[in-house]
Design a protein around this motif. Structure first.
Motif, PDB file in Angstrom:
ATOM      1  N   SER A  74     -20.103   0.822 -84.784  1.00  0.00           N
ATOM      2  CA  SER A  74     -19.280   1.902 -85.343  1.00  0.00           C
ATOM      3  C   SER A  74     -20.033   3.222 -85.121  1.00  0.00           C
ATOM      4  O   SER A  74     -21.202   3.228 -84.722  1.00  0.00           O
ATOM      5  CB  SER A  74     -19.065   1.684 -86.836  1.00  0.00           C
ATOM      6  OG  SER A  74     -20.234   2.072 -87.532  1.00  0.00           O
ATOM      7  N   GLU A  75     -19.383   4.320 -85.457  1.00  0.00           N
ATOM      8  CA  GLU A  75     -20.055   5.634 -85.290  1.00  0.00           C
ATOM      9  C   GLU A  75     -21.300   5.747 -86.169  1.00  0.00           C
ATOM     10  O   GLU A  75     -22.187   6.548 -85.914  1.00  0.00           O
ATOM     11  CB  GLU A  75     -19.072   6.768 -85.624  1.00  0.00           C
ATOM     12  CG  GLU A  75     -18.583   6.687 -87.050  1.00  0.00           C
ATOM     13  CD  GLU A  75     -17.541   7.723 -87.425  1.00  0.00           C
ATOM     14  OE1 GLU A  75     -17.811   8.925 -87.254  1.00  0.00           O
ATOM     15  OE2 GLU A  75     -16.472   7.317 -87.917  1.00  0.00           O
TER      16      GLU A  75
ATOM     17  N   GLU B 179     -24.267   3.382 -84.192  1.00  0.00           N
ATOM     18  CA  GLU B 179     -24.368   3.325 -82.733  1.00  0.00           C
ATOM     19  C   GLU B 179     -25.788   3.572 -82.216  1.00  0.00           C
ATOM     20  O   GLU B 179     -26.131   3.145 -81.128  1.00  0.00           O
ATOM     21  CB  GLU B 179     -23.355   4.281 -82.071  1.00  0.00           C
ATOM     22  CG  GLU B 179     -23.578   5.716 -82.426  1.00  0.00           C
ATOM     23  CD  GLU B 179     -22.415   6.619 -82.011  1.00  0.00           C
ATOM     24  OE1 GLU B 179     -21.411   6.101 -81.498  1.00  0.00           O
ATOM     25  OE2 GLU B 179     -22.538   7.843 -82.213  1.00  0.00           O
TER      26      GLU B 179
END
Ligand SMILES: Cc1cc2nc3c(=O)[nH]c(=O)nc-3n(C[C@H](O)[C@H](O)[C@H](O)COP(=O)(O)OP(=O)(O)OC[C@H]3O[C@@H](n4cnc5c(N)ncnc54)[C@H](O)[C@@H]3O)c2cc1C
Length: 419
Positions: free
Chosen positions: A390-391, A394
């Motif tokens: 996910s952001e 990362e």
């Protein structure tokens, strides 16, 4: 399974509390699942919960070698904060804070989240400058912070020795007012109960002692309760990461395991308002809702898988505590214990796909993995469900150690002991 509500509490109170049912089923292992999570600590349980809740993946088993809460999730000093300087850590831990604020409602289980503030004491003018910089960085990331002078610190915590004759005179401090504590074992129980209600099998007393591999891909695990197959296997075993990954043939992870000890005193009347940390060494102390002083400091400086530590750290930690709060010399120590920490080379976590196909790794939690529990589970579930980070995670890869892109919050270099 009982749902907790005011009505249930009233009904059970008049019936002598005899009708409560177990908080989660004693699940027997099935032969196969969509996802297996190894490790029933906070991170394993939260991952299972978010897999079921956010991604609709409910054919999930959490396999735990002991009982739930026997690892670090039930051994930590319960501090929850997001006062970081580097952007990847700041974003990740602030995501965790967002989840913490709603966690009791989300799980329908009181995790006793208490945002009472975390105060880092500064003992030199240089440290005040560093805290001013960190506080500014926090504000740039949308995290509240307050730089306090000595008088403001003294008003917050009257027991602190703020005199000029203190062994380490206090200059001021940095406060994260929205940080604080949560009840650690309630977090394990709350996630377990909520995951179970969504269909997750929680299998205790089930140790993973091997991996199934087909064509270079992990296809399940061997356990003390038989073989279990799975399309995806997540490893979330904290201090045992090195041991478990070795079973899969991986013996070169950027992690070392060391003991961290914690201490609790007899109960006394409320005296410390915040979580307070000592700036000239490493010590953190807060007061539990029962009144005990809960505190800890540095890891024991040797590698070990033992859940107990040694006396030199006691001496160091207690002398730091008394330098801050001299009156605590009259308080009796009740208990101490240890947990096994998975210290990464840069002090930041790893939440990633791989390092073998079919496998996913969650590790490297150092001193701060409890506060990460909600975001770690949320990110690991995302990574497992989508085969992609996910952001928020990362950058928490294994490759960063090869590529020189370490996330070294303290600037301490590749030495786990210093993070
Ligand atoms: C003394 C102490 C104080 C701490 N204080 C804080 C704090 O104040 N704030 C903070 O943020 N963090 C703190 N931490 C760190 C935090 O507790 C950990 O980083 C975090 O709990 C680790 O994640 P977990 O909860 O999943 O670990 P654990 O609870 O250790 O879960 C891992 C589980 O994996 C299981 N397991 C291992 N091997 C196998 C196997 N082969 N098969 C099946 N299961 C297996 C273990 O039995 C264990 O239950 C502290 C830690 C310690 C020890």
């Amino acid at each position: 399974m009982s749902r907790y509500s005011a009505w249930e509490i009233l009904k059970n109170a008049v019936k002598g509390n005899r009708d409560w049912t177990p908080a989660w089923r004693r699940a027997e292992p099935k032969s196969a699942y969509d996802v297996i999570i190894i490790g029933g600590g906070g991170h394993g349980l939260s991952t299972a919960y978010y897999l079921a809740k956010v991604h609709g993946i409910t054919n999930v088993a959490v396999v735990e070698k002991g009982y739930l809460g026997s690892g670090n999730v039930g051994r930590n000093t319960t501090i929850v904060r997001s006062n970081y300087r580097l952007t990847p850590n700041s974003r990740f831990y602030e995501k965790s804070m967002e989840l913490w604020r709603e966690l009791s409602h989300d799980l329908n289980y009181n995790v006793m989240f208490s945002p009472r503030g975390v105060l880092n004491l500064a003992l030199t003018p240089g440290q005040m400058d560093t805290y001013a910089e960190r506080g500014n960085q926090m504000r740039l990331m949308g995290v509240r912070s307050e730089l306090l002078d000595r008088d403001q610190v003294a008003r917050l915590n009257p027991g602190l020795d703020v005199s000029g004759s203190a062994r380490f005179p206090i200059e001021g401090g940095l406060l994260q007012p929205d940080a604080g504590n949560a009840r650690h074992d309630a977090v394990a129980w709350g996630y377990a109960r909520a995951a179970d209600q969504l269909g997750v099998d929680i299998i205790e007393n089930c140790e993973v002692n091997g991996f199934l591999k087909e064509g270079g891909r992990i296809t399940g695990v061997e356990t003390t309760r038989g073989t279990i197959r799975a399309a995806k296997t997540g490893v979330a075993v904290a201090g045992n990461t090195g041991k478990v990954m070795k079973l899969a043939g991986i013996d070169n992870l950027p992690i070392e395991s060391t003991v961290l000890q914690a201490f609790v005193s007899e109960s006394i009347k409320p005296i410390i308002k915040n979580v307070v940390t000592f700036g000239a060494g490493h010590l953190y102390v807060s007061q539990s809702d029962k009144g005990g002083l809960v505190f800890g400091g540095n890891i024991d400086y040797y590698n070990s898988y033992a859940q107990r530590g040694n006396l030199p750290v006691w001496e160091e930690v207690i002398s730091e505590l008394l330098a801050m709060f001299p009156a605590f010399a009259r308080v009796k120590l009740l208990r101490s214990w240890g947990g096994v920490m998975d210290m990464s080379m840069d002090g930041s976590p790893i939440i990633t796909t791989g390092p073998i196909d079919g496998m996913y790794l969650n590790a490297g939690w150092c001193y701060g993995g409890f506060k990460a529990t909600p975001a770690s589970g949320w990110c690991f579930a995302h990574t497992i469900a989508n085969d992609k980070a996910s952001e928020y995670n990362e950058t928490f890869t294994l490759e960063r150690f090869k590529n020189g892109q370490s996330i070294d919050e303290l600037g301490a270099g590749p030495t786990p002991w210093y993070h």
